[in-house]
Design a protein around this motif. Structure first.
Motif, mmCIF file in Angstrom:
data_model
loop_
_atom_site.group_PDB
_atom_site.id
_atom_site.type_symbol
_atom_site.label_atom_id
_atom_site.label_comp_id
_atom_site.label_asym_id
_atom_site.label_seq_id
_atom_site.Cartn_x
_atom_site.Cartn_y
_atom_site.Cartn_z
ATOM 1 N N UNK A 202 15.690 30.022 24.931
ATOM 2 C CA UNK A 202 16.923 29.480 25.496
ATOM 3 C C UNK A 202 17.264 30.198 26.798
ATOM 4 N N UNK A 203 17.365 29.463 27.916
ATOM 5 C CA UNK A 203 17.654 30.095 29.212
ATOM 6 C C UNK A 203 18.918 30.950 29.243
ATOM 7 N N UNK A 204 20.042 30.534 28.606
ATOM 8 C CA UNK A 204 21.225 31.407 28.663
ATOM 9 C C UNK A 204 20.986 32.770 28.030
ATOM 10 N N UNK A 271 32.905 41.432 34.866
ATOM 11 C CA UNK A 271 31.788 41.388 35.802
ATOM 12 C C UNK A 271 32.271 41.232 37.236
ATOM 13 N N UNK A 272 33.271 40.367 37.454
ATOM 14 C CA UNK A 272 33.765 40.097 38.802
ATOM 15 C C UNK A 272 34.415 41.317 39.434
ATOM 16 N N UNK A 374 22.192 37.545 40.880
ATOM 17 C CA UNK A 374 21.749 36.667 39.796
ATOM 18 C C UNK A 374 22.938 36.167 38.986
ATOM 19 N N UNK A 375 23.861 37.059 38.678
ATOM 20 C CA UNK A 375 25.041 36.672 37.901
ATOM 21 C C UNK A 375 25.874 35.638 38.647
ATOM 22 N N UNK A 379 26.895 32.005 37.233
ATOM 23 C CA UNK A 379 28.184 32.496 36.754
ATOM 24 C C UNK A 379 28.793 31.610 35.674
ATOM 25 N N UNK A 380 28.469 30.323 35.649
ATOM 26 C CA UNK A 380 29.022 29.435 34.628
ATOM 27 C C UNK A 380 28.551 29.826 33.229
#
Length: 392
Positions: A202-204, A271-272, A374-375, A379-380
């Motif tokens: 799974x990519x996520x 993260x932001x 990358x994040x 980001x979604x």
């Protein structure tokens, strides 16, 4: 939080002391075993390699074992490896004992992470993870500096003996505090091993594991080689090394505590805000490392930011791996330790450049920059909190 969770954290403290203690012992080990500091730094990578390989492998083997027996066996194997490491005069043998200890640590942590998630309600995984990781941060605050002082006064071998002894009360805690039961209790009617392994496609899940690995790589790149920065760049005595490690550990405890309160519902905010500050902090530390006061302040701040960001991303791994109830802990463990492998390797290559002892700090900044780019691109996925995850 339930009492067994804190008993698991106590065992994590013993193992975390071992994993991080080399940061203050590398110069002495290198001198005693007649290798370079860069080569001695590979002991950190050896431990992490064992964790990366061991986490999914041992978790797969132990998924149906009695949980308490598994945890107890892993702790005793860990203690035995340290006793052997304390006795050897061969660097290759010491290297091998680090891998064995890492396999035991990997098995313990993979089972413990999964157990921790089942001890609390589904929307409190981040809080449970914070309690468990507090064992690691307390190890950095108390165990690692204590080991560094012990190593300075009595030699690095005394620290290995101390870790072996430290495992004994942790083993008693697991024996007394973890209820009897088998791994099937979480997976009765649940997915088989093949289905759990399929979650890795799974990519996520791959994304958050990659981001967690990159942040941990940045952390280990600098943390592993802090001792030369303290003694050579800042010009401080060896006894200041544990002081700096205490500051980093205190910061990491603050950071993982904050992450535990925010990572379930507001990972994007952590993260932001924390990501850019962490990115600025590593180059700032490289520039100001020759100023002791600035060094002390920035080490604390970087410890807090590194563990807040890293803890949040690892919590995301547990959520994204919800379809793998017995293997999720191993995926989180593997992500953490891929970073622990890559970080010191990257950092070691910078020691022979013109940057010298400051090279690892610059390398950490680069790794964080890659993480944030990358994040931002995805980001979604990264910023989804627990509330939204339940709905989707």
């Amino acid at each position: 939080m339930p009492l067994p969770l804190y008993l698991l954290a106590m065992a994590v403290f013993a193992m975390g002391t071992s994993e991080f203690m080399l940061a203050g012992l590398l110069p002495d080990i290198a001198l005693d075993l007649d290798v370079t500091v860069g080569t001695a730094g590979m002991l950190t990578s050896a431990f992490a390699i064992g964790m990366v390989v061991g986490a999914p492998l041992v978790a797969a083997l132990a998924r149906d074992w009695p949980r308490r027996s598994s945890l107890l066996g892993f702790i005793l194997a860990f203690a035995s490896a340290h006793a052997m490491g304390a006795l050897t005069t061969s660097f290759p043998v010491l290297f091998a004992t680090r891998i064995v200890a890492a396999l035991a640590n990997a098995g313990f942590l993979a089972v413990a992470l999964t157990a921790a998630a089942t001890l609390v309600s589904p929307d409190r995984k981040g809080r449970a993870l914070a309690v468990l990781l507090s064992g690691t941060t307390v190890a950095v605050i108390a165990g690692v500096p204590g080991g560094s002082v012990l190593g300075t006064l009595l030699g690095w071998r005394a620290t290995f003996w101390a870790v072996a002894a430290l495992c004994l009360p942790a083993a008693l805690g697991v024996l007394k505090g973890i209820p009897r039961g088998r791994g099937q209790e979480e997976t009765a009617g649940g997915p088989v091993l093949r289905a759990e392994l399929a979650q890795l496609t799974r990519p996520p899940l791959i994304l958050v594991m990659l981001l967690g690995a990159l942040v941990n790589a940045a952390t280990f790149a600098s943390f592993t080689f802090l001792a030369p920065v303290v003694t050579d760049t800042a010009g401080l005595g060896e006894l200041w090394i544990p002081v700096v490690l205490v500051l980093f550990g205190a910061g990491s405890f603050a950071g993982v505590t904050l992450a535990g309160r925010l990572s379930d519902r507001r990972p994007g905010a952590v993260i932001a805000v924390g990501g850019p500050l962490l990115l600025i902090g590593w180059p700032a530390l490289a520039v100001l490392a020759d100023e002791p006061v600035a060094l002390f302040i920035l080490v604390f701040v970087q410890g807090a930011l590194s563990f807040a960001l890293g803890g949040t991303l690892i919590t995301r791994v547990l959520y994204e791996a919800a379809g793998a109830p017995t293997m999720a802990g191993s995926y989180a463990t593997a992500a953490l330790n891929v970073g622990a492998v890559v970080g010191p390797l990257v950092a070691a290559t910078t020691l022979s450049t013109t940057a010298g002892n400051l090279g690892p700090l610059w390398a950490s900044g680069l790794l964080v920059a890659i993480t944030l780019l990358t994040a931002f691109r995805f980001r979604a996925v990264v910023a989804v909190g627990r509330t939204a995850e339940v709905v989707r």
